[in-house]
Write a protein that holds these residues in place. Sequence first.
Motif, short mmCIF file in Angstrom:
data_model
loop_
_atom_site.label_atom_id
_atom_site.label_comp_id
_atom_site.label_asym_id
_atom_site.label_seq_id
_atom_site.Cartn_x
_atom_site.Cartn_y
_atom_site.Cartn_z
N MET A 89 0.83 -1.22 0.00
CA MET A 89 0.00 0.00 0.00
C MET A 89 0.85 1.26 0.00
N THR A 90 1.98 1.20 -0.72
CA THR A 90 2.89 2.35 -0.68
C THR A 90 2.28 3.60 -1.32
N GLU A 91 1.22 3.42 -2.13
CA GLU A 91 0.54 4.59 -2.69
C GLU A 91 -0.07 5.45 -1.60
N LYS A 92 -0.28 4.86 -0.41
CA LYS A 92 -0.77 5.61 0.74
C LYS A 92 0.38 6.14 1.61
N ARG A 93 1.56 5.67 1.31
CA ARG A 93 2.72 6.01 2.14
C ARG A 93 3.49 7.19 1.58
#
Length: 330
Positions: free
Chosen positions: A252-256
């Motif tokens: 979920m790195t798009e949220k990170r």
Amino acid sequence: MTYLKSAYLCLAVAAIGLVMASCEKKEVPVRFAIASDFHAPDVPGGQERVEAFIKAANDENVDFIIDLGDFCRLDSASQVYRDIWNNFKGEKYHAIGNHDLDRYSVDEYVEGMGMPNRYYSFDKGNFHFVVLDGNNYSDGKEIIHYDHANYGKYPYSNHSYMDKKQMEWLEKDLASTNLKTVLLSHQSIDSELKNGAEVRSILEKENKRAGFKKVVLAFSGHNHSNYTKKINGISYMQINSASYVWIGKPTMTEKRFPEEINKKYSLMAYSMMYDKPLYAIVTLTEEGADIKGTKANFIPPTPKEVGLGDSIGVYPLVSTIEDVYVNFAD
């Protein structure tokens, strides 16, 4: 006995006591700063992480610093990390990590980082330090050194071996000193090296031959985790990555991070980063090692939010290097 003779006798005894006290050797602790797996060019904020480590080492006035591998590349873009490293006022050492050899031969990396050899030893105070190299793979017949990521052709079970030449050198090096000895390597001797049992046998045989616990402690990196264990009287400590833990699946790195960060640092898609750098300050005395670690948080989404447990395989999934005291007498 007259009062005068008694006074002279007391003065003489006092003087002898002062001379004896002045001749006693006062132990001076050995202190060093240790970090591992910066992967500085491949993570956001890599420069700031190396800077924080060097600042802490200088502020603590340690005797030397060491990184346990996977530090940076030798190209011009990585010069900034090497320059920051060299801002430390004292002695500086490196161990070689597997990813340090993804673009270079071992000779190129040793020369580029100013190392004396791929494995070597040095003394500081009342301690002997041995830096080892576990960057070999097995092709089923031979043990071959990593070179331009050649190990990638083989499964992980074929990675992380110590070569016979180095083990022969290690036996001789250990026998050459009477000092308590600390080992430093990228791959752990306790769990990562596929022939680690052979290496541990060398250490344990030397302790038996010497008649005292000479080899007391081994530090390693590579697994981006943190633990301390004891095997046959020798303590083994895993030093967590200064930067992140590799998960191996989307996190979920798009949220990170914003899109531009994720595009620039593709490694982050399968990793979880710490919100500040991890490292430790180690103080060695004849009695033991006092290791002061650092604590960070995972940049959200956290492992729990990603659906992970508290470990990856046998390795704890943590964003810390815990404080620990290793008693050499135990």
